[in-house]
Scaffold this motif. Structure first.
Motif, PDB file in Angstrom:
ATOM      1  N   LEU A  35      40.217  40.428  42.001  1.00  0.00           N
ATOM      2  CA  LEU A  35      41.525  40.996  41.664  1.00  0.00           C
ATOM      3  C   LEU A  35      41.525  41.413  40.202  1.00  0.00           C
ATOM      4  CD1 LEU A  35      43.711  38.242  43.364  1.00  0.00           C
ATOM      5  CD2 LEU A  35      42.908  40.385  44.375  1.00  0.00           C
ATOM      6  N   ARG A  36      41.971  42.644  39.925  1.00  0.00           N
ATOM      7  CA  ARG A  36      42.027  43.125  38.550  1.00  0.00           C
ATOM      8  C   ARG A  36      43.097  44.187  38.415  1.00  0.00           C
ATOM      9  NH1 ARG A  36      36.380  45.572  36.963  1.00  0.00           N
ATOM     10  NH2 ARG A  36      37.700  46.779  35.552  1.00  0.00           N
ATOM     11  N   ARG A  37      43.541  44.389  37.173  1.00  0.00           N
ATOM     12  CA  ARG A  37      44.648  45.319  36.934  1.00  0.00           C
ATOM     13  C   ARG A  37      44.264  46.763  37.228  1.00  0.00           C
ATOM     14  NH1 ARG A  37      49.139  43.488  34.179  1.00  0.00           N
ATOM     15  NH2 ARG A  37      49.599  45.635  33.564  1.00  0.00           N
ATOM     16  N   SER A  38      43.016  47.116  37.022  1.00  0.00           N
ATOM     17  CA  SER A  38      42.555  48.471  37.328  1.00  0.00           C
ATOM     18  C   SER A  38      41.216  48.377  38.043  1.00  0.00           C
ATOM     19  CB  SER A  38      42.428  49.312  36.059  1.00  0.00           C
ATOM     20  OG  SER A  38      41.533  48.705  35.151  1.00  0.00           O
ATOM     21  N   LEU A  39      40.994  49.250  39.005  1.00  0.00           N
ATOM     22  CA  LEU A  39      39.757  49.209  39.769  1.00  0.00           C
ATOM     23  C   LEU A  39      38.592  49.703  38.923  1.00  0.00           C
ATOM     24  CD1 LEU A  39      40.971  50.514  43.243  1.00  0.00           C
ATOM     25  CD2 LEU A  39      40.356  48.174  42.618  1.00  0.00           C
ATOM     26  N   PRO A  40      37.416  49.105  39.105  1.00  0.00           N
ATOM     27  CA  PRO A  40      36.253  49.554  38.342  1.00  0.00           C
ATOM     28  C   PRO A  40      35.873  50.970  38.736  1.00  0.00           C
ATOM     29  CG  PRO A  40      35.589  48.004  40.052  1.00  0.00           C
ATOM     30  CD  PRO A  40      37.090  48.014  40.037  1.00  0.00           C
ATOM     31  N   SER A  41      35.443  51.738  37.747  1.00  0.00           N
ATOM     32  CA  SER A  41      35.072  53.126  38.037  1.00  0.00           C
ATOM     33  C   SER A  41      33.656  53.242  38.554  1.00  0.00           C
ATOM     34  CB  SER A  41      35.216  53.968  36.757  1.00  0.00           C
ATOM     35  OG  SER A  41      34.426  53.412  35.713  1.00  0.00           O
ATOM     36  N   ALA A  42      32.781  52.329  38.138  1.00  0.00           N
ATOM     37  CA  ALA A  42      31.378  52.462  38.521  1.00  0.00           C
ATOM     38  C   ALA A  42      30.791  51.176  39.097  1.00  0.00           C
ATOM     39  CB  ALA A  42      30.555  52.903  37.311  1.00  0.00           C
ATOM     40  N   GLU A  43      31.301  50.014  38.656  1.00  0.00           N
ATOM     41  CA  GLU A  43      30.677  48.760  39.078  1.00  0.00           C
ATOM     42  C   GLU A  43      30.768  48.572  40.588  1.00  0.00           C
ATOM     43  OE1 GLU A  43      33.007  47.559  35.253  1.00  0.00           O
ATOM     44  OE2 GLU A  43      33.313  48.886  36.964  1.00  0.00           O
ATOM     45  N   ARG A  44      29.660  48.204  41.162  1.00  0.00           N
ATOM     46  CA  ARG A  44      29.617  47.841  42.571  1.00  0.00           C
ATOM     47  C   ARG A  44      28.789  46.577  42.686  1.00  0.00           C
ATOM     48  NH1 ARG A  44      33.035  50.930  42.393  1.00  0.00           N
ATOM     49  NH2 ARG A  44      33.435  52.827  43.628  1.00  0.00           N
ATOM     50  N   ILE A  45      29.331  45.557  43.294  1.00  0.00           N
ATOM     51  CA  ILE A  45      28.629  44.292  43.468  1.00  0.00           C
ATOM     52  C   ILE A  45      28.563  43.999  44.959  1.00  0.00           C
ATOM     53  CG2 ILE A  45      28.600  41.836  42.937  1.00  0.00           C
ATOM     54  CD1 ILE A  45      30.253  42.432  40.456  1.00  0.00           C
ATOM     55  N   SER A  46      27.384  43.820  45.465  1.00  0.00           N
ATOM     56  CA  SER A  46      27.212  43.541  46.887  1.00  0.00           C
ATOM     57  C   SER A  46      27.962  42.280  47.283  1.00  0.00           C
ATOM     58  CB  SER A  46      25.719  43.373  47.199  1.00  0.00           C
ATOM     59  OG  SER A  46      25.525  43.043  48.551  1.00  0.00           O
ATOM     60  N   GLY A  47      28.762  42.366  48.321  1.00  0.00           N
ATOM     61  CA  GLY A  47      29.517  41.214  48.802  1.00  0.00           C
ATOM     62  C   GLY A  47      30.841  40.996  48.121  1.00  0.00           C
ATOM     63  N   VAL A  48      31.210  41.892  47.187  1.00  0.00           N
ATOM     64  CA  VAL A  48      32.471  41.746  46.454  1.00  0.00           C
ATOM     65  C   VAL A  48      33.361  42.946  46.742  1.00  0.00           C
ATOM     66  CG1 VAL A  48      33.565  41.493  44.190  1.00  0.00           C
ATOM     67  CG2 VAL A  48      31.307  40.472  44.609  1.00  0.00           C
ATOM     68  N   GLU A  49      34.591  42.661  47.124  1.00  0.00           N
ATOM     69  CA  GLU A  49      35.593  43.705  47.350  1.00  0.00           C
ATOM     70  C   GLU A  49      36.640  43.604  46.240  1.00  0.00           C
ATOM     71  OE1 GLU A  49      38.907  45.004  50.738  1.00  0.00           O
ATOM     72  OE2 GLU A  49      37.311  43.579  51.236  1.00  0.00           O
ATOM     73  N   PHE A  50      36.823  44.683  45.502  1.00  0.00           N
ATOM     74  CA  PHE A  50      37.794  44.685  44.412  1.00  0.00           C
ATOM     75  C   PHE A  50      39.144  45.200  44.904  1.00  0.00           C
ATOM     76  CE2 PHE A  50      33.782  44.927  42.023  1.00  0.00           C
ATOM     77  CZ  PHE A  50      33.979  43.898  41.119  1.00  0.00           C
ATOM     78  N   ALA A  51      40.201  44.603  44.361  1.00  0.00           N
ATOM     79  CA  ALA A  51      41.554  45.040  44.680  1.00  0.00           C
ATOM     80  C   ALA A  51      42.351  45.158  43.397  1.00  0.00           C
ATOM     81  CB  ALA A  51      42.239  44.045  45.625  1.00  0.00           C
ATOM     82  N   GLN A  52      43.129  46.219  43.291  1.00  0.00           N
ATOM     83  CA  GLN A  52      43.974  46.427  42.116  1.00  0.00           C
ATOM     84  C   GLN A  52      45.281  45.676  42.301  1.00  0.00           C
ATOM     85  OE1 GLN A  52      44.627  50.532  41.190  1.00  0.00           O
ATOM     86  NE2 GLN A  52      45.660  50.112  39.263  1.00  0.00           N
ATOM     87  N   LEU A  53      45.604  44.818  41.327  1.00  0.00           N
ATOM     88  CA  LEU A  53      46.788  43.978  41.471  1.00  0.00           C
ATOM     89  C   LEU A  53      47.265  43.505  40.101  1.00  0.00           C
ATOM     90  CD1 LEU A  53      48.758  42.342  43.282  1.00  0.00           C
ATOM     91  CD2 LEU A  53      47.036  40.516  43.318  1.00  0.00           C
ATOM     92  N   ASP A  54      48.570  43.587  39.887  1.00  0.00           N
ATOM     93  CA  ASP A  54      49.197  42.990  38.716  1.00  0.00           C
ATOM     94  C   ASP A  54      49.569  41.559  39.090  1.00  0.00           C
ATOM     95  OD1 ASP A  54      50.647  42.184  36.544  1.00  0.00           O
ATOM     96  OD2 ASP A  54      52.178  43.752  36.681  1.00  0.00           O
ATOM     97  N   LEU A  55      48.812  40.602  38.593  1.00  0.00           N
ATOM     98  CA  LEU A  55      49.012  39.208  38.968  1.00  0.00           C
ATOM     99  C   LEU A  55      50.308  38.621  38.423  1.00  0.00           C
ATOM    100  CD1 LEU A  55      45.350  38.036  38.375  1.00  0.00           C
ATOM    101  CD2 LEU A  55      46.490  38.229  40.586  1.00  0.00           C
ATOM    102  N   GLN A  56      50.974  39.345  37.532  1.00  0.00           N
ATOM    103  CA  GLN A  56      52.263  38.886  37.031  1.00  0.00           C
ATOM    104  C   GLN A  56      53.398  39.217  37.999  1.00  0.00           C
ATOM    105  OE1 GLN A  56      52.806  40.238  32.920  1.00  0.00           O
ATOM    106  NE2 GLN A  56      50.574  40.245  32.662  1.00  0.00           N
ATOM    107  N   ASP A  57      53.116  40.032  38.976  1.00  0.00           N
ATOM    108  CA  ASP A  57      54.096  40.424  40.000  1.00  0.00           C
ATOM    109  C   ASP A  57      53.941  39.474  41.180  1.00  0.00           C
ATOM    110  OD1 ASP A  57      55.434  41.600  42.174  1.00  0.00           O
ATOM    111  OD2 ASP A  57      55.079  43.629  41.428  1.00  0.00           O
ATOM    112  N   ASN A  58      54.881  38.525  41.305  1.00  0.00           N
ATOM    113  CA  ASN A  58      54.709  37.498  42.333  1.00  0.00           C
ATOM    114  C   ASN A  58      54.774  38.057  43.744  1.00  0.00           C
ATOM    115  OD1 ASN A  58      57.532  37.925  42.039  1.00  0.00           O
ATOM    116  ND2 ASN A  58      57.953  35.931  42.971  1.00  0.00           N
ATOM    117  N   LEU A  59      55.633  39.032  43.997  1.00  0.00           N
ATOM    118  CA  LEU A  59      55.744  39.590  45.348  1.00  0.00           C
ATOM    119  C   LEU A  59      54.477  40.348  45.724  1.00  0.00           C
ATOM    120  CD1 LEU A  59      57.390  40.040  47.887  1.00  0.00           C
ATOM    121  CD2 LEU A  59      58.436  42.043  46.780  1.00  0.00           C
ATOM    122  N   ALA A  60      53.967  41.174  44.814  1.00  0.00           N
ATOM    123  CA  ALA A  60      52.737  41.916  45.099  1.00  0.00           C
ATOM    124  C   ALA A  60      51.555  40.969  45.264  1.00  0.00           C
ATOM    125  CB  ALA A  60      52.462  42.918  43.980  1.00  0.00           C
ATOM    126  N   THR A  61      51.521  39.913  44.458  1.00  0.00           N
ATOM    127  CA  THR A  61      50.445  38.929  44.573  1.00  0.00           C
ATOM    128  C   THR A  61      50.491  38.244  45.928  1.00  0.00           C
ATOM    129  OG1 THR A  61      50.422  38.559  42.178  1.00  0.00           O
ATOM    130  CG2 THR A  61      49.459  36.841  43.559  1.00  0.00           C
TER     131      THR A  61
END
Length: 230
Positions: A35-61
């Motif tokens: 989970l991160r505020r902005s999605l990576p533009s180039a990084e790709r890690i096998s077995g890892v799925e990235f999601a864009q999320l503002d962790l300060q937003d309790n409903l979205a979290t």
């Protein structure tokens, strides 16, 4: 439910430590959600799925995490890693600066833990690792906002450990007493690599905590480079 691998959630999966932990857990055959505020533009890690999320937003979290949990099953691991470094003289630090630091480091942890903990409790097991800093123990000059938030985060970790340990939830707080070796820190601090902490080595410490047997759980550990004074 598509549960082929145990689920691990990395809150704050940015370059450096967050991605190193994500990479390590993926290598250990976990399905990793970063989970991160902005999605990576180039990084790709096998077995890892990235999601864009503002962790300060309790409903979205809540919505985002529950979507992944319903898809992959209850998480076995949560790593909380967000940090808002703020270095200012106290009289130049505004109330908004204090709120921003607290939201980034403490509220984000509250939001993810309130979603993840019920699922861990239902399964009777889980590991929550919270990344601390030197400022978790000692407030330094010009670090009033950052240190006060890190103190609060440490207090939250202690409370969670004492409330949920006997129900099978291992909560560990890791004091990172030094500068993490990243591209940004190298350009800012101009330190030799042996004066900084390797993100991959920190990830190994996190994995060791996760593997601890129930008869010998650690709540707090501190790590620092060999040449760091303390």
């Amino acid at each position: 439910m598509n549960k082929t691998k145990p689920l691990a959630i990395i809150a704050g999966a940015g370059p450096g430590l967050g991605q190193a932990v994500a990479r390590k857990l993926a290598q250990e055959n976990y399905r990793v959600i970063g989970l991160r505020r902005s999605l990576p533009s180039a990084e790709r890690i096998s077995g890892v799925e990235f999601a864009q999320l503002d962790l300060q937003d309790n409903l979205a979290t809540e919505q985002t995490l529950n979507t992944y949990i319903s898809r992959y099953g209850p998480p076995e691991i949560l790593v909380h890693n967000p940090a808002k470094l703020m270095i200012k003289p106290f009289l130049e630090t505004t109330a908004e600066d204090f709120v921003m630091a607290w939201k980034s480091m403490v509220l984000s942890a509250v939001n993810v833990c309130q979603v993840v903990l019920p699922h861990m409790l239902q399964s009777g097991q889980g590991n929550i690792i919270i990344s601390g800093a030197t400022a978790s123990l000692r407030g330094g000059k010009n670090f009033a906002a950052f240190a006060s938030a890190k103190f609060a985060l440490r207090g939250l970790a202690q409370s969670l450990a004492r409330e949920y340990q006997q129900q099978g939830i291992h909560v560990a707080h890791v004091i990172l007493d030094g500068i993490i070796n990243t591209e940004a820190s190298r350009s800012l601090h101009k330190l030799a690599s042996e004066r900084m902490m390797s993100p991959d080595d920190i990830a190994k410490i996190y994995w060791q905590l996760i593997q601890q047997p129930r008869s010998t759980w650690s709540h707090e550990v501190d790590v620092r480079p060999q040449q760091e004074t303390f």
